[in-house]
Design a protein around this motif. Structure first.
Motif, mmCIF file in Angstrom:
data_model
loop_
_atom_site.group_PDB
_atom_site.id
_atom_site.type_symbol
_atom_site.label_atom_id
_atom_site.label_comp_id
_atom_site.label_asym_id
_atom_site.label_seq_id
_atom_site.Cartn_x
_atom_site.Cartn_y
_atom_site.Cartn_z
ATOM 1 N N ALA A 198 -8.951 3.118 -1.183
ATOM 2 C CA ALA A 198 -10.161 3.759 -1.699
ATOM 3 C C ALA A 198 -9.863 5.220 -2.054
ATOM 4 N N ARG A 199 -9.106 5.870 -1.190
ATOM 5 C CA ARG A 199 -8.795 7.271 -1.451
ATOM 6 C C ARG A 199 -7.845 7.424 -2.622
ATOM 7 N N ALA A 200 -6.883 6.519 -2.705
ATOM 8 C CA ALA A 200 -5.936 6.578 -3.814
ATOM 9 C C ALA A 200 -6.676 6.405 -5.141
ATOM 10 N N ALA A 201 -7.662 5.525 -5.155
ATOM 11 C CA ALA A 201 -8.445 5.308 -6.372
ATOM 12 C C ALA A 201 -9.196 6.590 -6.739
ATOM 13 N N ALA A 202 -9.721 7.263 -5.717
ATOM 14 C CA ALA A 202 -10.457 8.505 -5.970
ATOM 15 C C ALA A 202 -9.534 9.579 -6.548
ATOM 16 N N VAL A 203 -8.313 9.630 -6.045
ATOM 17 C CA VAL A 203 -7.356 10.617 -6.552
ATOM 18 C C VAL A 203 -6.992 10.305 -8.007
ATOM 19 N N ASN A 204 -6.787 9.039 -8.280
ATOM 20 C CA ASN A 204 -6.479 8.640 -9.657
ATOM 21 C C ASN A 204 -7.573 9.060 -10.621
ATOM 22 N N GLU A 205 -8.795 8.846 -10.189
ATOM 23 C CA GLU A 205 -9.931 9.190 -11.023
ATOM 24 C C GLU A 205 -9.946 10.691 -11.290
ATOM 25 N N LEU A 206 -9.653 11.411 -10.243
ATOM 26 C CA LEU A 206 -9.600 12.868 -10.343
ATOM 27 C C LEU A 206 -8.584 13.306 -11.394
ATOM 28 N N VAL A 207 -7.414 12.700 -11.331
ATOM 29 C CA VAL A 207 -6.356 13.067 -12.268
ATOM 30 C C VAL A 207 -6.723 12.628 -13.693
ATOM 31 N N ALA A 250 0.843 -1.208 0.000
ATOM 32 C CA ALA A 250 0.000 0.000 0.000
ATOM 33 C C ALA A 250 0.876 1.254 0.000
ATOM 34 N N LYS A 251 1.950 1.190 0.754
ATOM 35 C CA LYS A 251 2.851 2.344 0.842
ATOM 36 C C LYS A 251 3.500 2.612 -0.516
ATOM 37 N N LYS A 252 3.940 1.544 -1.174
ATOM 38 C CA LYS A 252 4.576 1.711 -2.479
ATOM 39 C C LYS A 252 3.603 2.297 -3.496
ATOM 40 N N ARG A 253 2.361 1.846 -3.402
ATOM 41 C CA ARG A 253 1.357 2.356 -4.335
ATOM 42 C C ARG A 253 1.177 3.862 -4.150
ATOM 43 N N LEU A 254 1.124 4.278 -2.898
ATOM 44 C CA LEU A 254 0.966 5.713 -2.635
ATOM 45 C C LEU A 254 2.198 6.496 -3.088
ATOM 46 N N GLN A 255 3.352 5.881 -2.954
ATOM 47 C CA GLN A 255 4.573 6.575 -3.395
ATOM 48 C C GLN A 255 4.589 6.756 -4.910
ATOM 49 N N LEU A 256 4.115 5.739 -5.604
ATOM 50 C CA LEU A 256 4.016 5.851 -7.068
ATOM 51 C C LEU A 256 3.044 6.951 -7.462
ATOM 52 N N GLN A 257 1.935 6.975 -6.739
ATOM 53 C CA GLN A 257 0.940 7.996 -7.032
ATOM 54 C C GLN A 257 1.499 9.401 -6.781
ATOM 55 N N THR A 258 2.263 9.522 -5.722
ATOM 56 C CA THR A 258 2.894 10.801 -5.418
ATOM 57 C C THR A 258 3.772 11.250 -6.589
ATOM 58 N N ALA A 259 4.570 10.311 -7.088
ATOM 59 C CA ALA A 259 5.468 10.645 -8.201
ATOM 60 C C ALA A 259 4.666 11.098 -9.423
ATOM 61 N N LYS A 260 3.562 10.420 -9.661
ATOM 62 C CA LYS A 260 2.733 10.740 -10.813
ATOM 63 C C LYS A 260 2.130 12.151 -10.661
ATOM 64 N N LEU A 261 1.666 12.444 -9.469
ATOM 65 C CA LEU A 261 1.071 13.762 -9.226
ATOM 66 C C LEU A 261 2.128 14.864 -9.320
ATOM 67 N N GLU A 262 3.320 14.547 -8.860
ATOM 68 C CA GLU A 262 4.385 15.556 -8.948
ATOM 69 C C GLU A 262 4.704 15.886 -10.407
ATOM 70 N N GLU A 263 4.654 14.863 -11.254
ATOM 71 C CA GLU A 263 4.844 15.109 -12.689
ATOM 72 C C GLU A 263 3.745 16.014 -13.232
ATOM 73 N N SER A 264 2.520 15.746 -12.798
ATOM 74 C CA SER A 264 1.395 16.571 -13.257
ATOM 75 C C SER A 264 1.579 18.033 -12.875
ATOM 76 N N VAL A 265 2.098 18.253 -11.674
ATOM 77 C CA VAL A 265 2.298 19.624 -11.204
ATOM 78 C C VAL A 265 3.263 20.365 -12.138
ATOM 79 N N VAL A 266 4.364 19.688 -12.467
ATOM 80 C CA VAL A 266 5.358 20.301 -13.356
ATOM 81 C C VAL A 266 4.743 20.587 -14.730
ATOM 82 N N LYS A 267 3.987 19.618 -15.212
ATOM 83 C CA LYS A 267 3.390 19.748 -16.530
ATOM 84 C C LYS A 267 2.381 20.905 -16.582
ATOM 85 N N LEU A 268 1.523 20.966 -15.551
ATOM 86 C CA LEU A 268 0.507 22.021 -15.515
ATOM 87 C C LEU A 268 1.150 23.393 -15.406
ATOM 88 N N ASP A 269 2.218 23.450 -14.656
ATOM 89 C CA ASP A 269 2.937 24.705 -14.509
ATOM 90 C C ASP A 269 3.437 25.173 -15.880
#
Lengths: 265, 92
Positions: free
Chosen positions: A183-192, A54-73
């Motif tokens: 469940a929350r990680a899935a919701a965040v993924n959907e959001l992205v 579960a921890k690794k999954r969240l870490q992957l998601q973090t990395a993905k979101l960080e990429e999105s931040v750079v891209k949106l910027d």
């Protein structure tokens, strides 16, 4: 009112005794207990592995979101350079939203890390106690009849029964926590994935959504827009920029939906 | 006496600390009764800390029954309330 401790002690012992009562034949009790202990140790090991996953999954998601931040910027800058402040604003709103999610993820990862440490310590403790039980069991079995042996080892059995219940409850708690996080990680993924910005800034159902809504409503986006404008040089007549860069930023006029598509990637 | 803190193991405390342990425990109960979140977290924190500081951890190789059992240190007011109501706090 009785103390919490006496109340909780009673509840806990009822549970621990229930777990011990399952072997009816005293002759079998010792080996049965030992078998159960080994099973519990296996469960704890799996529990630790689940938390790590579960921890690794969240870490992957973090990395993905960080990429999105750079891209949106980058997209916001491109849009602004192309004279499309509306699109830049949308991109920055999405960025702020994702940054809000990132903060939550950091806390969750720290929580899982803690849980992992606790479970590892409990596993170690249980493992040592199981080994101690095995030794005692062999000693008394060699000296006494089966029925008498289980009486002689009574204290050890209840002591270990407590440990097993304790670990069992900790595993349940860890399981509940990782379920919630998935469940929350899935919701965040959907959001992205859907870029559901409009839905999220609408009146929202839970604390997280409200937090996001207030974040995007706050001054952060305005401040960032101003900063980007300053970087670009305020004097630049934005409308005069090349058609090509405007087209890069966003080909269609409808702002929020299209910016969502743009941000998707 | 032996006190178990769930998820933290067992601690051996001198018997003459029983009075102090009860005082701290009663403060927790009072906070639960009052539904006071802050009072609960400080009273429960003090109780957990007292057991860990005044007690010696029981060796991993030792198999003994506990005289008292406390819920895990992250227990919330809500979970403590469920223990008094006799439901929920002990799953399964």
């Amino acid at each position: 009112m009785a103390g919490l401790m006496s109340r909780f002690t009673t509840l806990f012992k009822v549970k621990a005794n229930k777990a011990l009562d399952k072997a009816e034949d005293p002759g079998e009790t010792l080996d049965y207990s030992y078998q159960k202990q080994l099973e519990m140790l296996q469960k704890v090991k799996r529990g630790v592995a689940d938390v790590v996953t579960a921890k690794k999954r969240l870490q992957l998601q973090t990395a993905k979101l960080e990429e999105s931040v750079v891209k949106l910027d980058g997209q916001a800058k491109t849009a602004l350079a192309g004279g499309r402040e509306d699109l830049a604003r949308t991109a920055l709103e999405r960025k702020a939203l994702i940054q809000g999610q990132l903060q939550g993820l950091d806390q969750q990862i720290a929580g899982l890390e803690q849980q992992q440490q606790n479970l590892l310590e409990q596993e170690q403790r249980l493992s040592a106690k199981v080994e101690a039980f095995r030794t005692q069991k062999e000693v008394v079995k060699a000296q006494y009849s089966a029925a008498e042996a289980s009486v002689r080892i009574g204290e050890a059995t209840t002591g270990l029964g407590e440990e097993m219940s304790d670990v069992g409850m900790a595993l349940q708690r860890a399981q509940d926590k990782t379920d919630q996080m998935q469940a929350r990680a899935a919701a965040v993924n959907e959001l992205v994935d859907t870029g559901a910005l409009d839905d999220l800034t609408a009146p929202a159902g839970d604390d997280l959504d409200r937090q996001i809504a207030s974040l995007t409503a706050g001054g952060q986006v305005d401040a960032e827009l101003a900063k980007m404008k300053a970087e670009l040089g305020t004097g630049a007549p934005a409308g005069e920029l090349s058609a090509a860069s405007a087209a890069d930023a966003e080909p269609a006029p409808a702002p929020s939906t299209d910016a969502g598509e743009e941000a998707k990637g | 006496m032996i006190v178990r803190i769930l998820e933290r193991g067992q601690f051996r405390l001198p018997d003459d600390l029983h009075g102090r342990l009860n005082e701290l425990d009663n403060a927790v109960a009072a906070a639960v009764a009052a539904g006071d979140e802050d009072a609960f977290s400080s009273a429960f924190g003090a109780l957990i800390e007292f057991v860990q500081e005044a007690g010696e951890p029981v060796a991993d190789s030792e198999l003994v029954t506990s005289d008292h059992v406390l819920p895990h240190p992250e227990t919330t007011l809500e979970e403590a309330r469920e223990a008094f109501a006799g439901e929920g706090a002990i799953p399964g």
